[in-house]
Design a protein around this motif. Structure first.
Motif, PDB file in Angstrom:
ATOM      1  N   THR A   1      22.257  -0.714 -24.311  1.00 21.44           N
ATOM      2  CA  THR A   1      22.061  -2.004 -24.996  1.00 21.44           C
ATOM      3  C   THR A   1      20.892  -1.947 -25.967  1.00 21.44           C
ATOM      4  O   THR A   1      20.892  -2.645 -26.989  1.00 21.44           O
ATOM      5  CB  THR A   1      21.879  -3.150 -23.992  1.00 21.44           C
ATOM      6  OG1 THR A   1      20.761  -2.895 -23.138  1.00 21.44           O
ATOM      7  CG2 THR A   1      23.141  -3.331 -23.147  1.00 21.44           C
TER       8      THR A   1
ATOM      9  N   TYR B   1      29.310  -0.391 -19.992  1.00 23.00           N
ATOM     10  CA  TYR B   1      28.990  -1.775 -20.366  1.00 23.00           C
ATOM     11  C   TYR B   1      29.895  -2.749 -19.606  1.00 23.00           C
ATOM     12  O   TYR B   1      29.429  -3.722 -19.006  1.00 23.00           O
ATOM     13  CB  TYR B   1      29.167  -1.951 -21.873  1.00 23.00           C
ATOM     14  CG  TYR B   1      28.752  -3.314 -22.393  1.00 23.00           C
ATOM     15  CD1 TYR B   1      27.415  -3.600 -22.657  1.00 23.00           C
ATOM     16  CD2 TYR B   1      29.699  -4.305 -22.615  1.00 23.00           C
ATOM     17  CE1 TYR B   1      27.031  -4.846 -23.125  1.00 23.00           C
ATOM     18  CE2 TYR B   1      29.328  -5.551 -23.092  1.00 23.00           C
ATOM     19  CZ  TYR B   1      27.994  -5.819 -23.342  1.00 23.00           C
ATOM     20  OH  TYR B   1      27.631  -7.061 -23.804  1.00 23.00           O
TER      21      TYR B   1
ATOM     22  N   PRO C   1      22.835  -9.075 -26.888  1.00 21.84           N
ATOM     23  CA  PRO C   1      23.967  -8.181 -26.582  1.00 21.84           C
ATOM     24  C   PRO C   1      24.087  -7.772 -25.127  1.00 21.84           C
ATOM     25  O   PRO C   1      25.203  -7.455 -24.668  1.00 21.84           O
ATOM     26  CB  PRO C   1      23.674  -6.949 -27.456  1.00 21.84           C
ATOM     27  CG  PRO C   1      22.849  -7.462 -28.587  1.00 21.84           C
ATOM     28  CD  PRO C   1      21.987  -8.520 -27.980  1.00 21.84           C
TER      29      PRO C   1
ATOM     30  N   LEU D   1      26.676 -10.301 -23.396  1.00 16.21           N
ATOM     31  CA  LEU D   1      27.926 -10.758 -24.000  1.00 16.21           C
ATOM     32  C   LEU D   1      29.145 -10.355 -23.178  1.00 16.21           C
ATOM     33  O   LEU D   1      30.150 -11.073 -23.142  1.00 16.21           O
ATOM     34  CB  LEU D   1      28.036 -10.224 -25.428  1.00 16.21           C
ATOM     35  CG  LEU D   1      29.274 -10.630 -26.226  1.00 16.21           C
ATOM     36  CD1 LEU D   1      29.424 -12.144 -26.313  1.00 16.21           C
ATOM     37  CD2 LEU D   1      29.220 -10.010 -27.624  1.00 16.21           C
ATOM     38  N   GLY D   2      29.069  -9.226 -22.483  1.00 19.67           N
ATOM     39  CA  GLY D   2      30.195  -8.769 -21.674  1.00 19.67           C
ATOM     40  C   GLY D   2      30.554  -9.671 -20.511  1.00 19.67           C
ATOM     41  O   GLY D   2      31.593  -9.472 -19.861  1.00 19.67           O
TER      42      GLY D   2
ATOM     43  N   TRP E   1      27.337 -17.759 -27.171  1.00 18.27           N
ATOM     44  CA  TRP E   1      26.524 -16.546 -27.340  1.00 18.27           C
ATOM     45  C   TRP E   1      25.393 -16.846 -28.300  1.00 18.27           C
ATOM     46  O   TRP E   1      25.625 -17.210 -29.452  1.00 18.27           O
ATOM     47  CB  TRP E   1      27.364 -15.389 -27.869  1.00 18.27           C
ATOM     48  CG  TRP E   1      26.608 -14.085 -27.886  1.00 18.27           C
ATOM     49  CD1 TRP E   1      25.784 -13.607 -26.916  1.00 18.27           C
ATOM     50  CD2 TRP E   1      26.612 -13.098 -28.924  1.00 18.27           C
ATOM     51  NE1 TRP E   1      25.262 -12.381 -27.271  1.00 18.27           N
ATOM     52  CE2 TRP E   1      25.761 -12.043 -28.502  1.00 18.27           C
ATOM     53  CE3 TRP E   1      27.250 -12.994 -30.164  1.00 18.27           C
ATOM     54  CZ2 TRP E   1      25.537 -10.912 -29.279  1.00 18.27           C
ATOM     55  CZ3 TRP E   1      27.041 -11.868 -30.937  1.00 18.27           C
ATOM     56  CH2 TRP E   1      26.188 -10.842 -30.495  1.00 18.27           C
TER      57      TRP E   1
ATOM     58  N   CYS F   1      22.585 -15.066 -30.125  1.00 18.43           N
ATOM     59  CA  CYS F   1      22.081 -13.753 -30.509  1.00 18.43           C
ATOM     60  C   CYS F   1      20.796 -13.930 -31.314  1.00 18.43           C
ATOM     61  O   CYS F   1      20.815 -14.496 -32.410  1.00 18.43           O
ATOM     62  CB  CYS F   1      23.124 -12.996 -31.320  1.00 18.43           C
ATOM     63  SG  CYS F   1      22.648 -11.289 -31.672  1.00 18.43           S
TER      64      CYS F   1
ATOM     65  N   TRP G   1      30.480  -4.995 -34.038  1.00 16.98           N
ATOM     66  CA  TRP G   1      31.414  -6.106 -33.828  1.00 16.98           C
ATOM     67  C   TRP G   1      32.763  -5.613 -33.310  1.00 16.98           C
ATOM     68  O   TRP G   1      33.427  -6.308 -32.539  1.00 16.98           O
ATOM     69  CB  TRP G   1      31.580  -6.899 -35.120  1.00 16.98           C
ATOM     70  CG  TRP G   1      30.324  -7.506 -35.657  1.00 16.98           C
ATOM     71  CD1 TRP G   1      29.964  -7.634 -36.966  1.00 16.98           C
ATOM     72  CD2 TRP G   1      29.249  -8.099 -34.904  1.00 16.98           C
ATOM     73  NE1 TRP G   1      28.738  -8.233 -37.070  1.00 16.98           N
ATOM     74  CE2 TRP G   1      28.275  -8.534 -35.828  1.00 16.98           C
ATOM     75  CE3 TRP G   1      29.007  -8.291 -33.546  1.00 16.98           C
ATOM     76  CZ2 TRP G   1      27.088  -9.161 -35.440  1.00 16.98           C
ATOM     77  CZ3 TRP G   1      27.817  -8.902 -33.147  1.00 16.98           C
ATOM     78  CH2 TRP G   1      26.882  -9.338 -34.080  1.00 16.98           C
TER      79      TRP G   1
ATOM     80  N   PHE H   1      32.306  -5.178 -29.653  1.00 17.40           N
ATOM     81  CA  PHE H   1      32.219  -6.455 -28.947  1.00 17.40           C
ATOM     82  C   PHE H   1      33.452  -7.341 -29.103  1.00 17.40           C
ATOM     83  O   PHE H   1      33.506  -8.438 -28.532  1.00 17.40           O
ATOM     84  CB  PHE H   1      30.991  -7.237 -29.433  1.00 17.40           C
ATOM     85  CG  PHE H   1      29.690  -6.758 -28.843  1.00 17.40           C
ATOM     86  CD1 PHE H   1      29.611  -6.378 -27.512  1.00 17.40           C
ATOM     87  CD2 PHE H   1      28.543  -6.697 -29.620  1.00 17.40           C
ATOM     88  CE1 PHE H   1      28.420  -5.943 -26.957  1.00 17.40           C
ATOM     89  CE2 PHE H   1      27.339  -6.270 -29.076  1.00 17.40           C
ATOM     90  CZ  PHE H   1      27.284  -5.886 -27.745  1.00 17.40           C
TER      91      PHE H   1
ATOM     92  N   TYR I   1      35.047  -9.181 -26.214  1.00 14.51           N
ATOM     93  CA  TYR I   1      34.214 -10.205 -25.587  1.00 14.51           C
ATOM     94  C   TYR I   1      34.031 -11.414 -26.499  1.00 14.51           C
ATOM     95  O   TYR I   1      33.999 -12.561 -26.033  1.00 14.51           O
ATOM     96  CB  TYR I   1      32.847  -9.616 -25.222  1.00 14.51           C
ATOM     97  CG  TYR I   1      32.965  -8.297 -24.502  1.00 14.51           C
ATOM     98  CD1 TYR I   1      33.462  -8.231 -23.200  1.00 14.51           C
ATOM     99  CD2 TYR I   1      32.630  -7.099 -25.128  1.00 14.51           C
ATOM    100  CE1 TYR I   1      33.605  -7.016 -22.543  1.00 14.51           C
ATOM    101  CE2 TYR I   1      32.770  -5.881 -24.478  1.00 14.51           C
ATOM    102  CZ  TYR I   1      33.259  -5.838 -23.184  1.00 14.51           C
ATOM    103  OH  TYR I   1      33.410  -4.644 -22.533  1.00 14.51           O
ATOM    104  N   LEU I   2      33.932 -11.174 -27.808  1.00 16.17           N
ATOM    105  CA  LEU I   2      33.703 -12.274 -28.742  1.00 16.17           C
ATOM    106  C   LEU I   2      34.858 -13.272 -28.757  1.00 16.17           C
ATOM    107  O   LEU I   2      34.656 -14.460 -29.002  1.00 16.17           O
ATOM    108  CB  LEU I   2      33.489 -11.715 -30.155  1.00 16.17           C
ATOM    109  CG  LEU I   2      32.115 -11.081 -30.422  1.00 16.17           C
ATOM    110  CD1 LEU I   2      32.139 -10.333 -31.742  1.00 16.17           C
ATOM    111  CD2 LEU I   2      31.034 -12.143 -30.424  1.00 16.17           C
TER     112      LEU I   2
END
Length: 437
Positions: free
Chosen positions: A67, A92, A118, A121-122, A136, A138, A154, A157, A160-161
């Protein structure tokens, strides 16, 4: 690879409520700007009538190394190819999946969970699937261009996003573009003026706290910090200060090298947390070692003006009061970051009427109006940085002018009631939160 300890912990447990609760989740309870921010935001939201909680994830050293490398990628540096490693993607995912289940078992459908940075986020898929609204927030980033690896981050992620309802960033360009613009919002951090780090201190209290660690030459009495120096700071000597994590993006070694260009009576203090107490920052010890090597290589006449302060986080209030005293003793405060999500140390110094010289990057731009509330210099222009600091050291009236304007700007824009209001307006307007002023 060490075994993950995948059990989160509560810093502040969310009380049961007949309405939705707001839960913040981040990677550490102490050390760094996000933990500092949350300690006061959670308290302020609770005081405003909200059922609010704060939880902290856990993970192995390998997880936090990953991370941290993602952190650097979002700041435009590092090898984006590492994100194509299936083992790292699995690390992760498997670190955070059971922790999402743990939070979901302690919460309820309809609660709002704010995932910070970050590292967390998972958690989004597991929380969203249990009926929670996921935000989220950030706090880091840089302006994307053709040379930076944002797209790889991105892409990493993406799974997850898509489970995130709202994204908050301190600059619009920090947000992932695949999230619809209607769900992206800019929210600037804030500080609490009545907190131990920011409350007024008398001159005698400043002197006592800095003397207690040996920085000002009286008998060493406290164990809250370790000071590396050849001798104390003379009473009348001007002092330049940077307070930061020992992080390669904070420019600590570069600030130290600038000392040779400053007036010969000036002393420089670099202060940061004890790296072994910061669980989510695996680079701290290496950066501190680098700064130590730079100092040790200095000529005797220069090294005596360089002071390194490593502060324990064991007692957060004592740590905060020490930072407060350092900032109030400083004539000029610097923040020579290569990238900066926001930079709360800049805000803190501004509130204390200090003249600030900082890099013209990221969230610092949202705080300082160049030439009016501080000075901005190109991040990699070491000569311009040193010249700006030296110029202010020679002009006390100019320092006073900038400091007064900085304090007015900080009070108008960066205090905690505004952030509480922003959360109510953007995160969940229906939460049971009283209006703040």
């Amino acid at each position: 690879m060490t075994k993950n300890r995948t059990v989160p912990t509560w810093v502040h447990f969310p009380l049961q409520s007949n309405t939705s609760r707001l839960i913040h989740v981040n990677a550490t309870a102490k050390g760094g700007g996000v933990a500092e921010l949350l300690s006061h935001l959670v308290e302020s939201q609770a005081s405003a009538g909200l059922s609010v909680g704060w939880g902290v994830i856990s993970g192995s050293s390998e997880f936090f190394d990953l991370t941290k490398r993602i952190h650097h990628l979002l700041h435009g540096s590092g090898d984006a190819g590492l994100l194509q490693d299936d083992d790292l993607a699995s690390l992760y995912r498997t670190t955070l999946r059971p922790q999402a289940e743990w939070f979901a078992d302690h919460l309820a459908a309809g609660d709002v969970v704010v995932l910070h940075d970050p590292q967390t986020l998972g958690l989004a898929p597991g929380l969203s699937s249990r009926g929670m609204r996921v935000v989220w927030h950030c706090h880091i980033g840089s302006k994307p261009d053709e040379t930076t690896p944002h797209s790889a981050v991105w892409q990493f992620f993406e799974p997850y996003l898509k489970y995130v309802d709202t994204v908050l960033t301190s600059r619009a360009e920090f947000a992932p573009t695949q999230v619809p613009e209607s769900r992206r919002h800019v929210v600037l951090p804030a500080i609490a003026p009545e907190s131990p780090k920011n409350r007024d201190l008398s001159d005698s209290e400043v002197d006592s706290r800095l003397s207690g660690i040996g920085l000002l030459g009286h008998e060493y009495a406290e164990s809250e910090a370790a000071v590396e120096q050849d001798g104390p700071i003379p009473e009348s000597a001007p002092m330049v200060l940077q307070v930061s994590r020992w992080d390669p993006l904070k420019g600590m070694a570069e600030v130290l090298r600038s000392l040779e260009r400053l007036p010969p009576e000036a002393h420089l203090v670099l202060a940061g947390p004890e790296p072994r107490e910061i669980t989510d920052d695996p680079e701290g010890l290496a950066v501190l070692s680098q700064v130590r090597r730079v100092r040790e290589a200095m000529p005797d006449a220069l090294r005596v003006r360089a002071h390194l302060v490593t502060m324990s986080m064991a007692d957060p209030e004592r740590n905060a009061l020490l930072v407060n005293a350092l900032q109030r003793r400083a004539d000029v405060v610097t923040q020579k970051s290569l990238q900066e999500g926001f930079g709360l140390t800049v805000t803190e110094a501004m509130l204390k009427e200090r003249a600030v010289v900082a890099s013209d990057v990221g969230g610092i731009r949202a705080q300082i109006r160049h030439g009016r509330t501080g000075l901005l210099v190109p991040a990699e222009d070491d000569a311009a940085f040193a010249d700006a600091v030296a110029g202010l050291l020679r002009k006390p009236a100019r320092r006073r002018e900038l400091g007064l304007a900085a304090a007015a700007g900080a009070r108008a824009n960066f205090l905690m009631p505004r952030l509480v209001h922003d959360y109510r307006r953007l995160v969940h307007p229906t939460l049971n939160l009283q209006e703040t002023t």
